[in-house]
Design a protein around this motif. Sequence first.
Motif, PDB file in Angstrom:
ATOM      1  N   ALA A  48     -23.111  35.351  14.838  1.00 50.06           N
ATOM      2  CA  ALA A  48     -22.739  35.815  13.497  1.00 50.06           C
ATOM      3  C   ALA A  48     -21.558  36.777  13.561  1.00 50.06           C
ATOM      4  CB  ALA A  48     -23.937  36.481  12.825  1.00 50.06           C
ATOM      5  N   LEU A  49     -21.598  37.710  14.490  1.00 45.10           N
ATOM      6  CA  LEU A  49     -20.516  38.685  14.605  1.00 45.10           C
ATOM      7  C   LEU A  49     -19.203  38.019  15.024  1.00 45.10           C
ATOM      8  CD1 LEU A  49     -22.378  41.671  16.322  1.00 45.10           C
ATOM      9  CD2 LEU A  49     -21.718  41.449  13.923  1.00 45.10           C
ATOM     10  N   SER A  50     -19.281  37.059  15.926  1.00 43.98           N
ATOM     11  CA  SER A  50     -18.060  36.381  16.375  1.00 43.98           C
ATOM     12  C   SER A  50     -17.426  35.571  15.253  1.00 43.98           C
ATOM     13  CB  SER A  50     -18.372  35.475  17.575  1.00 43.98           C
ATOM     14  OG  SER A  50     -19.298  34.459  17.217  1.00 43.98           O
ATOM     15  N   LEU A  51     -18.252  34.942  14.422  1.00 43.14           N
ATOM     16  CA  LEU A  51     -17.712  34.198  13.282  1.00 43.14           C
ATOM     17  C   LEU A  51     -17.107  35.144  12.248  1.00 43.14           C
ATOM     18  CD1 LEU A  51     -20.513  31.503  12.791  1.00 43.14           C
ATOM     19  CD2 LEU A  51     -18.233  31.160  13.752  1.00 43.14           C
ATOM     20  N   ALA A  52     -17.745  36.274  12.025  1.00 42.46           N
ATOM     21  CA  ALA A  52     -17.233  37.247  11.054  1.00 42.46           C
ATOM     22  C   ALA A  52     -15.915  37.860  11.512  1.00 42.46           C
ATOM     23  CB  ALA A  52     -18.263  38.344  10.819  1.00 42.46           C
ATOM     24  N   LEU A  53     -15.768  38.036  12.822  1.00 40.87           N
ATOM     25  CA  LEU A  53     -14.566  38.670  13.373  1.00 40.87           C
ATOM     26  C   LEU A  53     -13.542  37.649  13.852  1.00 40.87           C
ATOM     27  CD1 LEU A  53     -16.306  41.510  15.433  1.00 40.87           C
ATOM     28  CD2 LEU A  53     -15.240  41.691  13.174  1.00 40.87           C
ATOM     29  N   SER A  54     -13.828  36.357  13.631  1.00 37.26           N
ATOM     30  CA  SER A  54     -12.912  35.269  14.032  1.00 37.26           C
ATOM     31  C   SER A  54     -12.596  35.321  15.523  1.00 37.26           C
ATOM     32  CB  SER A  54     -11.610  35.334  13.219  1.00 37.26           C
ATOM     33  OG  SER A  54     -11.869  35.194  11.837  1.00 37.26           O
ATOM     34  N   MET A  55     -13.626  35.478  16.316  1.00 33.87           N
ATOM     35  CA  MET A  55     -13.460  35.508  17.764  1.00 33.87           C
ATOM     36  C   MET A  55     -14.296  34.394  18.390  1.00 33.87           C
ATOM     37  SD  MET A  55     -15.767  38.906  18.596  1.00 33.87           S
ATOM     38  CE  MET A  55     -15.711  38.709  20.378  1.00 33.87           C
ATOM     39  N   SER A  56     -14.175  34.242  19.691  1.00 33.21           N
ATOM     40  CA  SER A  56     -14.886  33.187  20.393  1.00 33.21           C
ATOM     41  C   SER A  56     -16.402  33.382  20.292  1.00 33.21           C
ATOM     42  CB  SER A  56     -14.472  33.170  21.866  1.00 33.21           C
ATOM     43  OG  SER A  56     -15.333  32.365  22.640  1.00 33.21           O
ATOM     44  N   VAL A  57     -17.113  32.300  19.972  1.00 30.29           N
ATOM     45  CA  VAL A  57     -18.571  32.355  19.901  1.00 30.29           C
ATOM     46  C   VAL A  57     -19.142  32.686  21.280  1.00 30.29           C
ATOM     47  CG1 VAL A  57     -20.659  30.987  19.530  1.00 30.29           C
ATOM     48  CG2 VAL A  57     -18.749  30.814  17.928  1.00 30.29           C
ATOM     49  N   PHE A  58     -18.542  32.137  22.313  1.00 27.62           N
ATOM     50  CA  PHE A  58     -18.984  32.414  23.680  1.00 27.62           C
ATOM     51  C   PHE A  58     -18.896  33.906  23.987  1.00 27.62           C
ATOM     52  CE2 PHE A  58     -17.588  33.253  28.051  1.00 27.62           C
ATOM     53  CZ  PHE A  58     -18.689  32.800  28.761  1.00 27.62           C
ATOM     54  N   ALA A  59     -17.760  34.523  23.632  1.00 22.18           N
ATOM     55  CA  ALA A  59     -17.573  35.949  23.916  1.00 22.18           C
ATOM     56  C   ALA A  59     -18.549  36.799  23.108  1.00 22.18           C
ATOM     57  CB  ALA A  59     -16.132  36.358  23.605  1.00 22.18           C
ATOM     58  N   GLY A  97     -29.542  38.708  13.014  1.00 23.33           N
ATOM     59  CA  GLY A  97     -28.535  37.660  13.180  1.00 23.33           C
ATOM     60  C   GLY A  97     -28.567  36.652  12.056  1.00 23.33           C
ATOM     61  N   LEU A  98     -29.767  36.205  11.689  1.00 25.58           N
ATOM     62  CA  LEU A  98     -29.906  35.237  10.601  1.00 25.58           C
ATOM     63  C   LEU A  98     -29.468  35.826   9.260  1.00 25.58           C
ATOM     64  CD1 LEU A  98     -33.338  33.630  11.574  1.00 25.58           C
ATOM     65  CD2 LEU A  98     -31.061  32.663  11.881  1.00 25.58           C
ATOM     66  N   VAL A  99     -29.798  37.109   9.042  1.00 25.20           N
ATOM     67  CA  VAL A  99     -29.351  37.771   7.814  1.00 25.20           C
ATOM     68  C   VAL A  99     -27.833  37.906   7.798  1.00 25.20           C
ATOM     69  CG1 VAL A  99     -29.381  39.948   6.529  1.00 25.20           C
ATOM     70  CG2 VAL A  99     -31.512  39.007   7.437  1.00 25.20           C
ATOM     71  N   ALA A 100     -27.260  38.266   8.944  1.00 30.32           N
ATOM     72  CA  ALA A 100     -25.799  38.415   9.030  1.00 30.32           C
ATOM     73  C   ALA A 100     -25.095  37.097   8.735  1.00 30.32           C
ATOM     74  CB  ALA A 100     -25.412  38.931  10.416  1.00 30.32           C
ATOM     75  N   VAL A 101     -25.670  35.990   9.219  1.00 28.69           N
ATOM     76  CA  VAL A 101     -25.086  34.672   8.963  1.00 28.69           C
ATOM     77  C   VAL A 101     -25.038  34.386   7.467  1.00 28.69           C
ATOM     78  CG1 VAL A 101     -25.504  32.194   9.195  1.00 28.69           C
ATOM     79  CG2 VAL A 101     -25.646  33.675  11.201  1.00 28.69           C
ATOM     80  N   SER A 102     -26.058  34.821   6.739  1.00 30.99           N
ATOM     81  CA  SER A 102     -26.114  34.545   5.299  1.00 30.99           C
ATOM     82  C   SER A 102     -25.012  35.272   4.528  1.00 30.99           C
ATOM     83  CB  SER A 102     -27.485  34.949   4.739  1.00 30.99           C
ATOM     84  OG  SER A 102     -27.644  36.364   4.759  1.00 30.99           O
ATOM     85  N   PHE A 103     -24.437  36.317   5.105  1.00 30.44           N
ATOM     86  CA  PHE A 103     -23.368  37.067   4.443  1.00 30.44           C
ATOM     87  C   PHE A 103     -21.981  36.503   4.745  1.00 30.44           C
ATOM     88  CE2 PHE A 103     -26.631  40.472   4.388  1.00 30.44           C
ATOM     89  CZ  PHE A 103     -26.567  40.795   3.035  1.00 30.44           C
ATOM     90  N   LEU A 104     -21.898  35.498   5.585  1.00 31.50           N
ATOM     91  CA  LEU A 104     -20.598  34.940   5.951  1.00 31.50           C
ATOM     92  C   LEU A 104     -20.115  34.007   4.857  1.00 31.50           C
ATOM     93  CD1 LEU A 104     -21.199  34.190   9.747  1.00 31.50           C
ATOM     94  CD2 LEU A 104     -20.041  36.149   8.729  1.00 31.50           C
ATOM     95  N   SER A 105     -19.415  34.534   3.904  1.00 33.19           N
ATOM     96  CA  SER A 105     -18.910  33.720   2.798  1.00 33.19           C
ATOM     97  C   SER A 105     -17.598  33.050   3.203  1.00 33.19           C
ATOM     98  CB  SER A 105     -18.669  34.606   1.568  1.00 33.19           C
ATOM     99  OG  SER A 105     -17.739  35.630   1.870  1.00 33.19           O
TER     100      SER A 105
END
Length: 266
Positions: A48-59, A97-105
């Motif tokens: 969730a954090l990597s998607l929000a910050l536009s960074m690598s999911v792996f990292a 993590g699941l809650v954070a994903v729900s905020f990714l508009s």
Amino acid sequence: MLDDFMIRATLAGVGVALAAAPLGCFVVWRRMAYFGDATAHAAILGVALSLALSMSVFAGAMVVALLMALTVNLLTGRGYAMDTLLGVLAHSALAFGLVAVSFLSGIRIDLMAYLFGDILAVSRSDLMVIWGGAAVVVALICWRWSSLLTATLNEDLAYACRINPKREQLVLTLALAVTVAVAIKVVGVLLIAALLIIPAAAARPLSRTPEGMALVAAGIGSISAFVGLRAAYYLDTPAGPSIVCVAAVIFAVLSAIGGVRALRVS
């Protein structure tokens, strides 16, 4: 050759199996199954954090998994039982993590792919990350094998041999974080612990040495990936869970054979 998605998926599965095999043996020997599960659950927060910050999911997954593991190490012995501490941190991290994903508009995300894996969508760049991570884990375990094994057998023996058990625990923690990060694409965060534990547990009856157990576990994991993917292709079942199902069947068969042999000997 890599234009065939099944070939890429098979290579990804084998890569994760090779990384998980030696690490899974230490997880079994140290009875750290829940530790691996907790680290894997925390990875969804990293996604969730990597998607929000536009960074690598792996990292992102690796950083959060590593922070989770380090937090467990720091809080151990502070008045909470290990299983209680792991349960609180694992489920809390997964929920956040699941809650954070729900905020990714504005970001399309297939949550099921991260929970149960999406190995059939592995790309060439994903393969490079998976095999690079696997190489790091295998090299790290091989480098510290003797010290890790000594610390696993007995902490007092480790101190006598001038080995710091806490340092070896940190090595395992780092290797576990890398393995979790590379395995997300293959089996997802909910099944990573299974891929760590089941091949290693299945390899135990067939092994006479720790090194032999790690090699057999790698073989069982690779076979599970290959057969599981073929079964998913022909039966139209989810690929990640199918791989774990094959590993579970292998474990059941080997356990049954071992039980029959034990009855004959007795």
